[in-house]
Motif scaffolding. Structure first.
Motif, PDB file in Angstrom:
ATOM      1  N   SER A  73       0.752  -1.226  -0.221  1.00 60.09           N
ATOM      2  CA  SER A  73       0.280  -0.066   0.026  1.00 60.09           C
ATOM      3  C   SER A  73       0.854   1.293  -0.019  1.00 60.09           C
ATOM      4  N   TRP A 110      -9.491   7.576  -3.134  1.00 62.33           N
ATOM      5  CA  TRP A 110      -9.051   6.880  -1.734  1.00 62.33           C
ATOM      6  C   TRP A 110      -9.684   6.042  -1.257  1.00 62.33           C
ATOM      7  N   THR A 170      -8.188   2.576  -0.637  1.00 62.61           N
ATOM      8  CA  THR A 170      -7.176   2.503   0.229  1.00 62.61           C
ATOM      9  C   THR A 170      -7.743   2.717   1.778  1.00 62.61           C
TER      10      THR A 170
END
Length: 375
Positions: A254, A360, A363
């Motif tokens: 990540s 986003w 994530t």
């Protein structure tokens, strides 16, 4: 004329027995009566006596002078400190040791230093009491009370030393400052504070606490004198005893994706992103080795005010990088003074966020799942 009945009530008893006006046997961590009634048992600070309203006005220096003159401490205090030192020597020091870091330093050299430096001894008592609070759920409150008293004494003593520190004090001050820092982290998770933590305030506090040991470590390394803890200071391959390779790889993956995003950013904060990303990557990538940067625990030390301001102002790259730190702290969740610290930090950061930008969403979803995972 009938004789006056002698006073049978304990002058140094617990607060519950004083409230009930019964004699307390001053048992540690719980007196007999509170234990039988299954009540929370806590004692007033050593310099207070609930039977005497004027007692709190007595100067603490006078109390210490009286103790020094008589050479005696109250039996309850002596028993408490014996219990706390026993806890440190039989259990607490084991929880602080790491693979590659000899436990001999924690079990031999540190106690030896503590016999000459009272603030280090107080920090041992404080951390041991906090450790007991973490493992004895029924006695958590009295152990927390004792832990806070000794932590206060340790901080006060260390503060006086740091004003004009000598080379002789470097090592005991270094160890004491580490114990004080671990206590500050551990107290937040063990006291079960119902108030949601402010993530940035927590990290700023940890940064301040870590800066003390870091400064003293630098003085010891550069001091050029023989150090009792020299081997401890120069262990290159210190490892955590419970590595979690799968979780580490997911964080690194990540972070690599986040690095690509940072590289594409051409805004005014590009260099700030890169520096803080690199520090976090170097803290996580060597796992289970701690690495020269001190591992995830030490990352707040390297955070700049500019980066923290970006988080506070809602900058998404800075915010996501900060959340990766929270997931990285899960690597330390087996340590009693960390536990779910990373989870609480992540969830407190995510709680006020309503609208997550589309780029986003994935994530943030992974970060939330990683934080909420049961260990």
């Amino acid at each position: 004329m009938p004789t006056r009945r002698s006073h049978t009530k304990s002058r140094k008893g617990c607060l519950e027995c004083k409230r009930r006006h019964v004699k307390c046997d001053e048992g540690i961590p719980k007196c007999t009566l509170c234990r039988k009634r299954r009540l929370e048992c806590s004692y007033p600070p050593p310099n207070e006596d609930a039977d005497s309203p004027q007692r709190s006005s007595i100067n603490q220096d006078d109390l210490e002078s009286n103790t020094a003159l008589t050479g005696e401490l109250p039996p309850a205090t002596r028993m408490l400190e014996a219990r706390l030192f026993h806890q440190y020597m039989t259990s607490t020091y084991h929880t602080l040791a790491q693979d590659g870091l000899s436990a001999n330093h924690l079990s031999l050299n540190v106690p030896r230093l503590a016999t000459s430096f009272v603030y280090l001894l107080d920090s041992i008592y404080a951390l041991s009491a906090l450790h007991l609070a973490s493992v004895e759920a029924d006695n958590r409150v009295p152990w927390l009370d004792a832990a806070l008293r000794y932590q206060s004494q340790a901080c006060s003593g260390l503060g006086k030393v740091l004003v004009d520190i000598t080379t002789q004090e470097y090592e005991p001050a270094f160890v004491s400052s580490i114990f004080i820092m671990l206590f500050a982290m551990g107290y937040r998770v063990i006291s079960v504070d119902s108030k949601p933590p402010d993530p940035l305030s927590l990290v700023r506090e940890i940064r301040t606490l870590i800066s003390g040991p870091a400064m003293l470590f630098d003085k010891i390394v550069k001091g050029g004198f023989t150090a009792q803890l020299e081997h401890w200071m120069h262990v290159p391959d210190t490892k955590e005893s419970l590595p979690d390779g799968t979780h580490t790889k997911k964080i690194i993956t990540s972070l690599d994706r986040l690095h690509t995003t940072i590289d594409m950013d051409k805004g005014p904060h590009h260099s700030t992103y890169r520096v803080n990303w690199q520090q976090l990557y170097q803290a996580i990538e060597p796992w289970p080795k701690i690495g020269p940067q001190g591992g995830p625990l030490a990352w707040p030390l390297f955070l700049s005010d500019e980066f923290l301001a970006l988080i506070q102002n809602g900058d998404w790259i800075a915010r996501v990088l900060f959340l990766h730190y929270g997931t990285a702290m899960r690597l330390l969740c087996h340590r009693w003074y960390v536990r779910d610290w990373g989870r609480r930090l992540v969830l407190a950061t995510l709680e006020p966020l309503d609208d997550i930008p589309p780029e986003w969403v994935d994530t943030i979803s992974w970060i939330r799942q990683a934080a909420e995972r049961e260990d």
